[in-house]
Each structure stands twice: as C-alpha cells, then as structure tokens.
Design an enzyme around this catalytic site. Structure first.
Site, short mmCIF file in Angstrom:
data_model
loop_
_atom_site.label_atom_id
_atom_site.label_comp_id
_atom_site.label_asym_id
_atom_site.label_seq_id
_atom_site.Cartn_x
_atom_site.Cartn_y
_atom_site.Cartn_z
N GLU A 232 40.56 42.32 28.47
CA GLU A 232 41.83 42.82 29.02
C GLU A 232 42.17 41.90 30.18
O GLU A 232 41.59 42.02 31.26
CB GLU A 232 41.67 44.27 29.51
N CYS A 266 47.84 44.72 36.19
CA CYS A 266 48.10 43.80 35.09
C CYS A 266 49.43 44.14 34.43
O CYS A 266 50.13 43.25 33.97
CB CYS A 266 46.97 43.84 34.09
P1 NAP Z 1 38.56 38.07 38.17
O1 NAP Z 1 38.38 37.11 39.27
O2 NAP Z 1 38.54 37.57 36.78
O3 NAP Z 1 37.41 39.17 38.37
C1 NAP Z 1 37.22 40.23 37.45
C2 NAP Z 1 35.74 40.43 37.25
O4 NAP Z 1 35.20 39.30 36.58
C3 NAP Z 1 34.94 40.57 38.54
O5 NAP Z 1 33.88 41.46 38.33
C4 NAP Z 1 34.43 39.16 38.76
O6 NAP Z 1 33.26 39.12 39.56
C5 NAP Z 1 34.13 38.74 37.34
N1 NAP Z 1 34.17 37.31 37.10
C6 NAP Z 1 34.98 36.39 37.66
N2 NAP Z 1 34.74 35.18 37.12
C7 NAP Z 1 33.75 35.33 36.21
C8 NAP Z 1 33.06 34.45 35.32
N3 NAP Z 1 33.36 33.16 35.27
N4 NAP Z 1 32.11 34.95 34.54
C9 NAP Z 1 31.80 36.26 34.58
N5 NAP Z 1 32.41 37.14 35.39
C10 NAP Z 1 33.38 36.69 36.19
O7 NAP Z 1 39.87 38.90 38.30
P2 NAP Z 1 40.66 39.28 39.62
O8 NAP Z 1 41.49 38.13 40.00
O9 NAP Z 1 39.76 39.86 40.62
O10 NAP Z 1 41.54 40.46 38.99
C11 NAP Z 1 42.86 40.32 38.72
C12 NAP Z 1 43.13 39.90 37.28
O11 NAP Z 1 42.71 40.92 36.40
C13 NAP Z 1 44.61 39.72 37.06
O12 NAP Z 1 44.85 38.62 36.24
C14 NAP Z 1 44.99 40.99 36.32
O13 NAP Z 1 46.16 40.90 35.56
C15 NAP Z 1 43.77 41.23 35.50
N6 NAP Z 1 43.68 42.63 35.07
C16 NAP Z 1 43.89 42.92 33.76
C17 NAP Z 1 43.87 44.22 33.33
C18 NAP Z 1 44.10 44.58 31.88
O14 NAP Z 1 43.79 45.69 31.49
N7 NAP Z 1 44.63 43.69 31.06
C19 NAP Z 1 43.62 45.24 34.24
C20 NAP Z 1 43.43 44.91 35.56
C21 NAP Z 1 43.44 43.59 35.96
P3 NAP Z 1 33.35 38.69 41.12
O15 NAP Z 1 34.19 39.70 41.79
O16 NAP Z 1 31.94 38.72 41.56
O17 NAP Z 1 33.96 37.32 41.15
#
Ligand code: NAP
Length: 458
Positions: A232, A266
C-alpha cells in the site's frame, strides 16, 4: 533513524528505545511461529471473542492512546480519537465477518471436473511481517492485524521508527484480548534489518504500507524468496470538479480531503482538477477556506491542522513547493514554512502548476494543493491519469454522462462520486500502478494472507 518519540509540535525527543538485537528478533519470530501452531487450531468463534475483547480494550484506552498518537506524530486529538474508534470498529467487523469471508465455495456441478465433489477452503499461511508507517500509527496496523489474526495467521510489526510507543501499545493489545502469547508482536528494528526478517524461513509473507522506494525494496526481497507481498504505497489522488457540481460542497470536501491528518494521508486529494468555467470561483473559495484553517498545537481542541510529523517531511514538502514557485506556480495562500518551533506548514493552494515542476509528478505529503484547469471531462480525465500513481480519486458532477466517463476511465483503486476518499472496513482498499499491489479491508483483505486450497474428490 533512531527509534524515538519526537514531538513534532516542539521538536523535543521525549522517549528513546534501544533496537532489538539479533537474539531478541530471533526469539520474537520464534514466538510468532509457536503462536501460529496454537492459533491455527482455534475456531473462528474463539478468535472473534478475543478480537472483540481487544477492540473493547482499545476503545477503553482511547484517551491515552489518542494523546500518544498526537504526541508522536502530530495529528489533532479529535482525529486521533477517531482513528482509535475506527480501528476498534474494524476489529469488530472482522470478528463478525471472518468466518463468512473465508468459508470457501463448492462447485455446483463437480462432474465438470470429473469429481463427485469439488470445493475450496481458505487456510492461514503462518507468520506475516507488517512494515508500517507513522501516519495512522494504530489504524494502519489494525487493518492488517485484525484480518490476519482472524484468519489464524500471526503477525510481526516493524513500525516506523518515530512511533515506537504506538508500536509497544499494539505489541500487547491482542494478547490482552486473549490471543495466545506471540500472536502479534512488535520488532523494534531499523529499516535495514527488515531484509533479514523477510528472508527468515519462518516468515511466510510481508505487507508494507509506506513510500514507493520502501515498497520496491521490500517487494524485491520478498520476490527473491517467493513470498507473497501486499503493498500500500503513495498516492497523488485527483479531485475533479465539474460545473454541475455543488460548488460549496465540493470546496468543503476539498479542504477536508487535502488537510485530513495534517495533509499526510495516502488518500488525501492532492491534485484538484477543475473545469475552466468554475476554476476561478473554486480557487477563490478553496484558498479562502484553506487560509482560514486554525494551525497550531494538535493537543489544543480548537486546532484544525497540526504540524507535519517529521522535520525531513517538512523540508521535502517545502522543497517541492519552492521548486514549483521558482518555475512559475502561484501561491494563492500559504507556500512558506513559518519560523519558530515545530514542523508546521501552512495550508497552501498553488495554481499555474505545469508538468515541468516536480509537484506535477510527485506526492505532496502535507497540506499543499495543486489546482489545474480542465477544458472538459475528457481533459480532466487526461490530467487525472497523467501520473504514475493510482490509489483513489474523487469526482464532483451531477452530469450522468460525465460520471460514467470519469468513473470508468480513472486509473485508480477507487472512485468517490460527490464525496471524498475514505477507507471503510467494508470496502476493498488499495491501488494500481505505483500505488501498490493487493488489497486491504473487506473480504479481499482477509483473503490476501490465506492459502486458497482446492479440494477434489473422485
Ligand atoms: P516510508 O519511509 O516508506 O516508511 C514506512 C515504513 O517502511 C517504516 O516502517 C519504515 O521504517 C519502513 N522502511 C522505509 N524504508 C524501508 C526499506 N528500504 N526497507 C524496509 N523498510 C523500510 O514511508 P513514510 O514516508 O514514512 O510514509 C509516508 C508514505 O506512506 C507516503 O508515500 C504515503 O502515501 C504512504 N502511505 C500509503 C498508504 C496506503 O495505504 N496506500 C497509507 C499510509 C501511507 P523507518 O521508519 O525505520 O524508516
């Protein structure tokens, strides 16, 4: 990133946690696997009783959990309370419906496959890893955990590093409800440690909610292990307004949809595509309403928009806006980070956004709206689909032909007509294109982490 709670309103760290070491991670995966053996032998009624009990505990904890959410990531208290109750509701939804959703089916005419009987059953897979974001620290996790546990799977949570106390609250919630120890546990680990967990033979599948780069990385690792993955990811949802729409209602929904969760959802509407005949009137009303929102301390009940959750998130948003302004976009309201403590960013409306600007292509994760002109419904559709994302979308029109054209043509996981995008336990949730693969919620969500087994009898 350190595993720490940092108050976005002040920038002050108020709790820090050591990462789980390899021994602890191994023990927690082992506990999840042992719990799977216990859980998969239970029936739906037992799991439903435990799930309802966990939902009651969550509802009862609403004030403490809502305050924790607000302190860790900055959404307003009212929205944090809403998140808690919505999560409890989803838990009850799966308690009520899991058995029906997973009942399988039988062929009416088994002779067509040369059998006397042929049917399908859904069975749990095992230990599933959930990598989750901070923006809905309880809801995002529950919408994975409730169906997974009701199906008989067990879950491991790697939560975002900036919401460790939310992760620890969830660590014990399901066990407090009655689930066997180890059924759901949190791993306090960095993103770099996720690969080892996915590759562990005891972990059978992974789901990630978060950014596109994180999703690509996790999917590549899971793919190399031939493990099922649900993603997601981000969105840049279009919100189309046509002349026949109720303009005031559309503006009110546009404001709510762009600023819910301080603009960090999102499925916030991010690109507002407005017919040329009403464009100027829409922009005037929209900018006035956005500019009038009360920005401030999210613990203050009067606040409508709190700070962004992280300093890097605000810096990235400010860069995106700066890039657009430098290339000729116009800020009708907002457009500049305020001085002072906390990671605040004002509700912002930009016009004259073109495809030469990063904002045209990238997700604005904060209360920044880009408004585009469209000459007709077909032009609105072209602009709406000119994106790599495909999460949700909204269409405002009273014209049946426009509604049909846009509903059929929008490249998205959902279309909301004369309303704003919202997730409901009853409706499938997910995206296409770079917004992800698979579905959460509804019957589809609980089936994602099941083995659909066909049973054929001579
Ligand atoms: P993010 O950086 O991707 O972080 C999300 C999760 O992934 C965190 O637990 C993060 O851990 C982990 N993570 C990050 N990089 C990783 C990697 N290379 N390998 C494994 N795990 C990894 O996302 P964000 O920027 O905090 O959140 C916002 C994004 O999420 C936006 O793009 C938003 O649209 C999307 N989102 C989508 C939905 C949906 O349902 N489609 C819902 C909510 C949010 P750490 O915190 O330790 O880095």
């Amino acid at each position: 990133m350190p595993i720490a709670s940092i108050n976005p309103t002040t920038g002050a760290t108020f709790a820090e946690f050591a990462e789980h070491d390899a021994h602890e991670v191994d023990a927690r995966i082992g506990a999840a696997q042992n719990a799977f053996h216990a859980l998969s032998g239970t029936d739906f009624a037992t799991r439903a009783r435990w799930m309802r009990s966990a939902a009651d505990l969550l509802d009862a904890d609403v004030d403490a959990v809502a305050e924790l959410i607000t302190r860790e990531m900055g959404k307003t208290l009212a929205q944090a309370r809403g998140e808690v109750h919505k999560s409890a509701k989803a838990m009850r939804f799966y308690a009520d419906n899991a058995e029906t959703f997973l009942s399988g089916s039988a062929l009416d005419d088994p002779s067509a496959v040369g059998a006397t009987a042929a049917r399908t059953v859904y069975q749990p897979l095992g230990v599933v890893l959930a990598v989750m974001p901070w923006n809905y620290p309880i809801w995002q996790v529950v919408r994975f955990a409730a169906p997974a546990l009701m199906a008989g799977n067990t879950g491991l949570l790697k939560h975002a590093s900036n919401v460790p106390q939310s992760a620890l609250y969830l660590d014990s919630l399901f066990e407090r409800g009655g689930f066997p120890a180890g059924s759901f546990g949190s791993l306090l680990i960095s993103a770099g440690e996720v690969e080892g967990v996915i590759r562990d033979r005891r972990v059978v599948a992974v789901t990630l909610t978060g950014s596109e780069p994180a999703g690509r990385s996790v999917a590549a690792i899971a793919g190399s292990e031939v493990k099922h993955v649900v993603l997601e990811l981000g969105g840049s949802d279009p919100f189309i307004v046509m002349p026949s729409a109720d303009l005031d209602a559309a503006v009110a929904a546009a404001v709510a949809s762009r600023t819910a969760n301080n603009g960090q959802a999102c499925i916030n509407a991010k690109r507002f595509i407005v017919h040329a005949d009403i464009h100027d009137a829409f922009v005037e009303k929209f900018a006035a309403a956005m500019g009038a929102l009360r920005v401030g301390d999210p613990l203050d009940e009067r606040t409508e928009v709190g700070p962004l959750a992280t300093s890097t998130g605000r810096a990235e948003l400010a860069e995106l806006v700066e890039d657009a302004l430098t290339a000729g976009a116009r800020a009708v309201t907002g457009g500049r980070s305020p001085d002072g403590d906390g990671w605040f960013y004002p509700p912002t409306v930009l016009t004259d956004v073109t495809d030469r600007m990063r904002l045209y292509r990238e997700e604005a994760f904060g209360p920044v709206a880009a408004v585009y002109h469209a000459t007709d419904a077909a032009d609105a559709l072209r602009i709406a689909n000119d994106t790599t994302f495909g999460l949700s979308s909204a269409v405002w029109t009273e014209d049946a032909a426009e509604e049909a054209l846009l509903t059929a043509g929008l490249q998205a996981g959902a279309v909301f007509i004369n309303g704003m995008s919202v997730s409901y336990p009853e409706l499938p949730f997910g995206g296409i294109k770079d917004s992800g693969v698979g579905r959460e919620l509804s019957a589809e969500g609980i089936r994602e982490f099941c083995n659909l087994k066909s049973i054929w009898k001579a």
